[in-house]
Write a protein that holds these residues in place. Structure first.
Motif, short mmCIF file in Angstrom:
data_model
loop_
_atom_site.label_atom_id
_atom_site.label_comp_id
_atom_site.label_asym_id
_atom_site.label_seq_id
_atom_site.Cartn_x
_atom_site.Cartn_y
_atom_site.Cartn_z
N GLY A 126 1.39 15.82 -29.68
CA GLY A 126 1.80 15.97 -31.07
C GLY A 126 0.75 15.56 -32.08
O GLY A 126 1.09 15.22 -33.22
N VAL A 127 -0.52 15.59 -31.70
CA VAL A 127 -1.58 15.25 -32.65
C VAL A 127 -1.74 16.41 -33.64
O VAL A 127 -1.95 17.55 -33.24
CB VAL A 127 -2.91 14.99 -31.92
CG1 VAL A 127 -4.03 14.73 -32.93
CG2 VAL A 127 -2.77 13.82 -30.96
N ARG A 128 -1.66 16.10 -34.92
CA ARG A 128 -1.79 17.12 -35.96
C ARG A 128 -2.77 16.62 -37.04
O ARG A 128 -2.77 15.44 -37.39
CB ARG A 128 -0.45 17.41 -36.61
CG ARG A 128 0.62 17.96 -35.66
CD ARG A 128 0.30 19.38 -35.23
NE ARG A 128 1.37 19.92 -34.40
CZ ARG A 128 1.45 19.77 -33.08
NH1 ARG A 128 0.51 19.09 -32.44
NH2 ARG A 128 2.45 20.29 -32.40
N ARG B 221 -10.86 20.61 -34.72
CA ARG B 221 -10.87 20.39 -33.28
C ARG B 221 -11.49 19.02 -32.94
O ARG B 221 -10.95 18.28 -32.11
CB ARG B 221 -11.66 21.49 -32.57
CG ARG B 221 -10.97 22.85 -32.57
CD ARG B 221 -11.96 23.97 -32.25
NE ARG B 221 -12.59 23.81 -30.96
CZ ARG B 221 -12.16 24.39 -29.84
NH1 ARG B 221 -11.09 25.16 -29.86
NH2 ARG B 221 -12.79 24.20 -28.70
N GLU B 222 -12.60 18.70 -33.60
CA GLU B 222 -13.26 17.43 -33.32
C GLU B 222 -12.40 16.25 -33.74
O GLU B 222 -12.41 15.20 -33.08
CB GLU B 222 -14.62 17.40 -34.02
CG GLU B 222 -15.63 18.38 -33.41
CD GLU B 222 -16.93 18.43 -34.19
OE1 GLU B 222 -17.05 17.71 -35.20
OE2 GLU B 222 -17.83 19.20 -33.80
N MET B 223 -11.66 16.40 -34.85
CA MET B 223 -10.77 15.32 -35.30
C MET B 223 -9.63 15.12 -34.31
O MET B 223 -9.24 13.98 -34.02
CB MET B 223 -10.22 15.63 -36.70
CG MET B 223 -11.27 15.58 -37.80
SD MET B 223 -10.63 16.09 -39.42
CE MET B 223 -9.56 14.69 -39.81
N ILE B 224 -9.09 16.21 -33.78
CA ILE B 224 -8.03 16.10 -32.78
C ILE B 224 -8.55 15.41 -31.53
O ILE B 224 -7.92 14.49 -30.99
CB ILE B 224 -7.48 17.50 -32.42
CG1 ILE B 224 -6.71 18.10 -33.61
CG2 ILE B 224 -6.56 17.42 -31.20
CD1 ILE B 224 -6.28 19.53 -33.41
N ILE B 225 -9.73 15.83 -31.07
CA ILE B 225 -10.33 15.22 -29.88
C ILE B 225 -10.58 13.74 -30.10
O ILE B 225 -10.32 12.91 -29.22
CB ILE B 225 -11.63 15.95 -29.50
CG1 ILE B 225 -11.31 17.35 -28.95
CG2 ILE B 225 -12.45 15.15 -28.48
CD1 ILE B 225 -12.53 18.22 -28.72
N SER B 226 -11.06 13.39 -31.29
CA SER B 226 -11.32 11.98 -31.61
C SER B 226 -10.03 11.16 -31.54
O SER B 226 -10.03 10.04 -31.00
CB SER B 226 -11.94 11.87 -33.00
OG SER B 226 -12.13 10.51 -33.37
N ARG B 227 -8.94 11.71 -32.04
CA ARG B 227 -7.68 10.98 -32.01
C ARG B 227 -7.12 10.88 -30.59
O ARG B 227 -6.53 9.85 -30.23
CB ARG B 227 -6.66 11.65 -32.93
CG ARG B 227 -7.04 11.50 -34.40
CD ARG B 227 -5.94 11.93 -35.34
NE ARG B 227 -6.39 11.82 -36.73
CZ ARG B 227 -5.66 12.14 -37.77
NH1 ARG B 227 -4.40 12.57 -37.60
NH2 ARG B 227 -6.13 12.01 -39.00
#
Length: 442
Positions: free
Chosen positions: A94-96, A140-146
């Motif tokens: 559920g990462v948004r 995409r990079e922010m999602i991966i980071s989270r």
């Protein structure tokens, strides 16, 4: 999984074939699947696009010997597979990323490059890159980071005792004053590699080392040969403390001169070669502090913004007329943390304050009351009572030690986790010749 995906794709491919047979005048090559990755696919168009971007990046860094297309394609596809797996984990978790968060991130990137967002868009267009594609990549990079933060970083704990032990160690004492900008090349070996595979990897690492000593470009060899997560960045690891590196690398980097490389070193993941790009650090750490007091007035349901400004002006005039700043702060200030102390904030680090307050404080001579000014909290009047530089070396050393230990654990845990999700995933490479290449690697 494979049969399900094939069944889903078959109607699309059949429709495309029928269409291409009906319209002979406009024949276009169909997109194809480059890899099946668990519940998703990586398309050949995605792979080709990322390869072109990497080639452009290498060219911008001044690289002349770009790796052959097939070598680069293999590296980029592996990167896309690992990215895809992390994005799938983010989707399931559920990462948004909201548009507001994305816009803020784009603004920060533009600011770091000394550009406005409009100038950043123009720069992308000049390089032949789409702004929407750039936004998608940042998302995409922010999602991966989270995802990494949740799955890796949050599990890492560093105790006070570990910090104390590190600071008391010879390594901690010797290395906290220096940082090293490093790059690496990893010739990877599987966990269950045979002795023949290990020997082959050792020979490959030795050959790379020989080429480096003969003047070959480290970044180009990293892009073409490294199995590390940072291979496409030329192996750039960023700035590290020697103590962040596992033995024997911690001692090796301390002995390197700028531009030197280490001999290939065997690790559980393969053979690693390091290069020292830059070095920095040393000296005591001081922090500027300001002794300041203030009066805060907030607009509310009873008092409008304009009326609050009028009251601030009146208090300013009363202070200028000789009334005591502290007494007025006790009577009027609406900062609960300082009002009872006559508005005294004690000694503070300017960096902990909002920019507007920090700027007025910096511009105010000691002992001179500022004119009323506004921040996000309301209207202020301040007076600087003193300035000093404090020795913050010990506190800074503890913070550095904490960061070094966390980064060391994070790097090890991250690489282990990435290998784990890659090993556990269902991945089928669909590129021509993939089966033969896999058999050759075995």
């Amino acid at each position: 999984m494979k049969s399900k995906l094939t069944n889903c794709l078959r109607p699309l491919l059949l429709g495309a074939l029928l269409l291409s047979g009906a319209v002979h005048a406009d024949v276009r090559p169909l997109d194809s699947v480059a890899a099946i990755v668990d519940n998703d696919v990586i398309m050949k168009s995605q792979l080709d696009k990322r390869v072109r971007e990497v080639q452009q990046t290498i060219a911008k860094r001044g690289g002349t010997n770009v790796p052959p297309a097939d070598v680069l394609e293999k590296q980029v596809l592996e990167r896309l597979i690992v990215e895809n797996l992390q994005l799938q984990i983010g989707e399931r978790s559920g990462v948004r990323i909201t548009d507001e968060e994305l816009n803020q991130a784009i603004g920060t990137i533009a600011q770091r490059n000394n550009m406005s967002v409009a100038q950043f868009q123009a720069a992308l267009a000049h390089d032949g890159l789409s702004y929407e594609d750039a936004r998608d990549q940042v998302r995409r990079e922010m999602i991966i980071s989270r995802v990494r933060q949740r799955r890796v970083a949050e599990r890492i704990q560093v105790s006070e005792q570990e910090v104390k032990n590190f600071l008391a160690s010879d390594l901690g004492k010797a290395q906290l004053s220096e940082e090293f900008h490093l790059a690496n090349i990893l010739v990877a070996t599987p966990e269950s590699a045979s002795s023949e595979a290990i020997q082959a990897a050792a020979r490959k690492a030795g050959d790379i080392y020989t080429r480096l000593k003969q003047g070959a470009d480290f970044g180009q060899l990293a892009v073409a040969n490294s199995g590390s997560d940072n291979a496409l960045e030329g192996g750039d690891m960023g700035w590290r403390k020697a103590a962040q590196l596992p033995p024997p690398f911690d001692a090796q980097v301390s002995a390197l001169s700028l531009g030197d490389v280490t001999e290939p070193t065997r690790t559980p993941g393969g053979f690693i070669i390091l290069k020292l790009l830059e070095k920095r650090g040393g000296g005591n750490v001081t922090r500027d502090e300001v002794h300041v007091r203030h009066i805060l007035l907030k607009p509310n349901e009873v008092r409008s913004e304009a009326e609050t400004k009028v009251l601030a002006d009146r208090l300013y005039e009363r202070i200028k007329g000789g009334e005591d700043f502290g007494d007025l702060a006790k009577s009027y200030s609406e900062d609960p943390g300082s009002a009872l102390n006559g508005g005294d904030l004690n000694w503070v680090d300017p960096q902990s304050l909002v920019p507007e307050f920090r700027q007025v404080m910096a511009d105010s001579p000691q002992g001179v009351v500022s004119k009323p000014f506004k921040t996000q909290f309301g209207w202020h009047i301040l007076e600087v009572l003193g300035r000093r530089a404090t020795d913050n070396t010990e506190q800074a050393r503890e913070q550095q030690a904490m960061m070094v230990l966390r980064n060391r654990k994070y790097d090890e845990e991250l690489q282990s986790w990435l290998r784990q999700i890659r090993d556990e995933a269902y991945v089928e490479i669909k590129l021509p010749g993939a089966e033969q290449a896999a058999q050759a690697d075995q």
